[in-house]
Write an enzyme that holds these catalytic residues in place. Sequence first.
Site, mmCIF file in Angstrom:
data_model
loop_
_atom_site.group_PDB
_atom_site.id
_atom_site.type_symbol
_atom_site.label_atom_id
_atom_site.label_comp_id
_atom_site.label_asym_id
_atom_site.label_seq_id
_atom_site.Cartn_x
_atom_site.Cartn_y
_atom_site.Cartn_z
ATOM 1 N N GLU A 79 55.922 65.350 17.737
ATOM 2 C CA GLU A 79 56.439 66.442 18.558
ATOM 3 C C GLU A 79 57.913 66.194 18.878
ATOM 4 O OE1 GLU A 79 55.250 66.528 22.761
ATOM 5 O OE2 GLU A 79 53.713 65.061 22.236
ATOM 6 N N CYS A 111 50.587 65.598 21.795
ATOM 7 C CA CYS A 111 50.091 64.267 21.407
ATOM 8 C C CYS A 111 48.834 64.330 20.559
ATOM 9 C CB CYS A 111 49.781 63.438 22.648
ATOM 10 S SG CYS A 111 51.186 63.261 23.716
ATOM 11 N N TYR A 143 61.797 61.895 29.083
ATOM 12 C CA TYR A 143 61.690 62.819 30.216
ATOM 13 C C TYR A 143 63.015 63.016 30.954
ATOM 14 C CZ TYR A 143 56.641 62.522 29.663
ATOM 15 O OH TYR A 143 55.378 62.583 29.161
ATOM 16 N N THR A 152 57.115 56.804 32.407
ATOM 17 C CA THR A 152 56.120 56.959 31.332
ATOM 18 C C THR A 152 56.771 57.224 29.969
ATOM 19 O OG1 THR A 152 55.812 59.345 31.744
ATOM 20 C CG2 THR A 152 54.412 57.833 32.993
ATOM 21 N N SER A 201 49.002 67.893 34.493
ATOM 22 C CA SER A 201 48.640 67.338 33.181
ATOM 23 C C SER A 201 47.568 66.254 33.322
ATOM 24 C CB SER A 201 49.883 66.799 32.456
ATOM 25 O OG SER A 201 50.397 65.643 33.091
ATOM 26 N N HIS A 233 44.007 58.273 24.601
ATOM 27 C CA HIS A 233 45.436 58.591 24.602
ATOM 28 C C HIS A 233 45.988 58.032 25.920
ATOM 29 C CE1 HIS A 233 49.247 60.519 24.696
ATOM 30 N NE2 HIS A 233 48.923 61.322 25.699
ATOM 31 N N LYS A 242 41.495 56.382 34.787
ATOM 32 C CA LYS A 242 41.142 57.603 35.523
ATOM 33 C C LYS A 242 40.068 58.385 34.758
ATOM 34 C CE LYS A 242 45.683 58.617 37.651
ATOM 35 N NZ LYS A 242 45.506 59.070 39.010
ATOM 36 N N ASN A 275 54.540 55.500 26.416
ATOM 37 C CA ASN A 275 53.868 56.590 25.701
ATOM 38 C C ASN A 275 54.432 56.744 24.293
ATOM 39 O OD1 ASN A 275 52.367 58.836 25.059
ATOM 40 N ND2 ASN A 275 53.076 60.091 26.770
ATOM 41 N N SER A 308 48.986 67.780 25.398
ATOM 42 C CA SER A 308 49.269 68.809 26.392
ATOM 43 C C SER A 308 49.385 70.172 25.743
ATOM 44 C CB SER A 308 50.577 68.484 27.117
ATOM 45 O OG SER A 308 50.351 67.469 28.047
HETATM 46 P P1 HMG Z 1 54.617 60.397 40.568
HETATM 47 O O1 HMG Z 1 54.384 61.665 41.265
HETATM 48 O O2 HMG Z 1 55.969 59.792 40.695
HETATM 49 O O3 HMG Z 1 53.617 59.280 41.001
HETATM 50 O O4 HMG Z 1 54.358 60.626 39.006
HETATM 51 P P2 HMG Z 1 52.453 59.329 42.086
HETATM 52 O O5 HMG Z 1 53.031 59.520 43.425
HETATM 53 O O6 HMG Z 1 51.358 60.272 41.621
HETATM 54 O O7 HMG Z 1 51.943 57.821 41.977
HETATM 55 C C1 HMG Z 1 51.373 57.355 40.779
HETATM 56 C C2 HMG Z 1 50.296 56.353 41.154
HETATM 57 O O8 HMG Z 1 50.921 55.187 41.722
HETATM 58 C C3 HMG Z 1 49.309 56.857 42.214
HETATM 59 O O9 HMG Z 1 48.039 56.334 41.857
HETATM 60 C C4 HMG Z 1 49.802 56.191 43.496
HETATM 61 O O10 HMG Z 1 48.784 56.050 44.468
HETATM 62 C C5 HMG Z 1 50.257 54.861 42.954
HETATM 63 P P3 HMG Z 1 46.808 57.341 41.534
HETATM 64 O O11 HMG Z 1 46.540 58.098 42.782
HETATM 65 O O12 HMG Z 1 47.334 58.289 40.427
HETATM 66 O O13 HMG Z 1 45.736 56.455 41.067
HETATM 67 N N1 HMG Z 1 51.220 54.167 43.809
HETATM 68 C C6 HMG Z 1 51.173 52.833 44.041
HETATM 69 N N2 HMG Z 1 50.313 51.885 43.602
HETATM 70 C C7 HMG Z 1 50.552 50.589 43.999
HETATM 71 N N3 HMG Z 1 51.586 50.239 44.831
HETATM 72 C C8 HMG Z 1 52.464 51.168 45.283
HETATM 73 C C9 HMG Z 1 52.271 52.540 44.894
HETATM 74 N N4 HMG Z 1 52.938 53.677 45.137
HETATM 75 C C10 HMG Z 1 52.279 54.659 44.486
HETATM 76 N N5 HMG Z 1 53.468 50.789 46.071
HETATM 77 C C11 HMG Z 1 53.221 60.925 36.936
HETATM 78 C C12 HMG Z 1 53.343 60.080 38.193
HETATM 79 C C13 HMG Z 1 52.263 60.271 35.967
HETATM 80 C C14 HMG Z 1 52.687 62.325 37.310
HETATM 81 C C15 HMG Z 1 54.633 61.058 36.293
HETATM 82 O O14 HMG Z 1 55.084 59.808 35.861
HETATM 83 C C16 HMG Z 1 54.690 62.048 35.136
HETATM 84 O O15 HMG Z 1 54.900 63.238 35.332
HETATM 85 N N6 HMG Z 1 54.539 61.557 33.858
HETATM 86 C C17 HMG Z 1 54.602 62.398 32.658
HETATM 87 C C18 HMG Z 1 53.364 63.233 32.456
HETATM 88 C C19 HMG Z 1 52.161 62.406 32.061
HETATM 89 O O16 HMG Z 1 52.242 61.298 31.625
HETATM 90 N N7 HMG Z 1 50.949 63.029 32.155
HETATM 91 C C20 HMG Z 1 49.726 62.384 31.792
HETATM 92 C C21 HMG Z 1 48.650 63.340 31.295
HETATM 93 S S1 HMG Z 1 49.273 64.531 30.129
HETATM 94 C C22 HMG Z 1 49.322 63.713 28.614
HETATM 95 O O17 HMG Z 1 48.776 62.679 28.475
HETATM 96 C C23 HMG Z 1 50.107 64.375 27.519
HETATM 97 C C24 HMG Z 1 51.468 63.776 27.274
HETATM 98 O O18 HMG Z 1 51.341 62.553 26.605
HETATM 99 C C25 HMG Z 1 52.336 64.757 26.465
HETATM 100 C C26 HMG Z 1 51.796 65.334 25.170
HETATM 101 O O19 HMG Z 1 50.625 65.618 25.000
HETATM 102 O O20 HMG Z 1 52.646 65.581 24.314
HETATM 103 C C27 HMG Z 1 52.231 63.508 28.553
#
Ligand code: HMG
Length: 385
Positions: A79, A111, A143, A152, A201, A233, A242, A275, A308
């Site tokens: 992609e 992906c 990103y 990520t 996502s 993935h 998760k 990733n 996605s």
């Molecule tokens: P965010 O909002 O910065 O993070 O973004 P958060 O506030 O949700 O925190 C992440 C985790 O860290 C949480 O745990 C917190 O509790 C924990 P969870 O509730 O999720 O289990 N946390 C801590 N843990 C320990 N000590 C601490 C602490 N503070 C917080 N001090 C997000 C996170 C993944 C959303 C962001 O990085 C993002 O947008 N990433 C890109 C999108 C992505 O990867 N999506 C995944 C699913 S989609 C997919 O897989 C397709 C993809 O590969 C694309 C394609 O298909 O082409 C992305």
Amino acid sequence: MNIGIDKIAFYTPEYVLDLVTLAKARGDEPDKYTIGIGQDEQAVIPNDEDVVTMGANAARQIVDDQERKTIDMVIFATESGIDNSKSSAIYVQKLLQLSEFVRTIELKQACYAGTFGLMQARDYVAAHPDKRVLVIASDIARYGLATAGEVTQGAGAVAMIVATNPNITLINDDSVYMSREVADFWRPVDRTEALVDGHLSTEVYKEMFLTLWQRYKNQTKHSLNDFTGFAFHLPYTKMGKKALDQIILEADEAQQKRLLNNLIASQQFSRHVGNLYTGSVYLSLLSLLSHSKDLKPGEKVAIFSYGSGAEAELYSMTLQPDFRSSIPAASVAKQLSERQQVSVAQYEKIFQSQLLDSHVDVIRSATKKHHFQFLGWQNGERQYS
Ligand code: HMG
């Protein structure tokens, strides 16, 4: 007919960023990155690499003179393509000196496309048992600096040869799959960074996994006890946990322990690369086969592929009698450990220095003896060595 993965290889560029250092630079708690997200390091992509060089650098490890005579088709999933018209597979065909009498094609659906490529390869080999297919999944997950998705990011390529009587795994004919239009992640053609609703996502990924797991069980009558492990993935390694946590209580205690240990095995390489988009689920498979101590020939592993947009597929593979001797566990570990650490300032400079303007002729000299390189542009055409 026995069809599956006969050979597999992985490549990622030679630079790496430590995520504790990045967390501190961004004013975040390091534990958020290493525990909350589950990433320790991410690949940093110099501007002499793109999906073509990474794909070719992965494939060259498994394409010898014998393969050059037998590969009949090259399927390139990405992609992060480098041209709106010409397939990356054609560049790879040239770089690897494959025969002109091959089919070459590029596939896209976030992906998920690597899995579609693998399924196409399996079906093609079923119709033509003497043919071998090279499947490449190569991507750059990008990103943007100081965005939520930054932690990520990652990059790399997985290359696989699909053939009859494979050495590593059989690809079983038990897939369940689904597609649904969702605005969780996409990249308009005029942008270099993805647009993403990260929390949506994550929820769609979890829901599609659960839906397909129920469908898989209904259609195949299998249960969680029939699997040694999962390859997910892994946009970030916590994502696999998760997903698995939603169904883990369906297994007895011993099996829960085994599945969770093997989940950790499947996350090891991704923890240090990030990733890979299309290649991520197959890096997770490679990590599982490289790090798990208790996998036995004949056992089944489940594969969950998510892209996605969104499209997902769940299916199984069966481990072949001699799979361990065909897994490049040591060479992948060596490749990862030999990478050069960069500072946050160096990473940011590299991030902003992509050679994107095809209107400007720029050609650098080749500096790498053993790897393919992107050299620049001439008359709007990408040049490689
Ligand atoms: P965010 O909002 O910065 O993070 O973004 P958060 O506030 O949700 O925190 C992440 C985790 O860290 C949480 O745990 C917190 O509790 C924990 P969870 O509730 O999720 O289990 N946390 C801590 N843990 C320990 N000590 C601490 C602490 N503070 C917080 N001090 C997000 C996170 C993944 C959303 C962001 O990085 C993002 O947008 N990433 C890109 C999108 C992505 O990867 N999506 C995944 C699913 S989609 C997919 O897989 C397709 C993809 O590969 C694309 C394609 O298909 O082409 C992305």
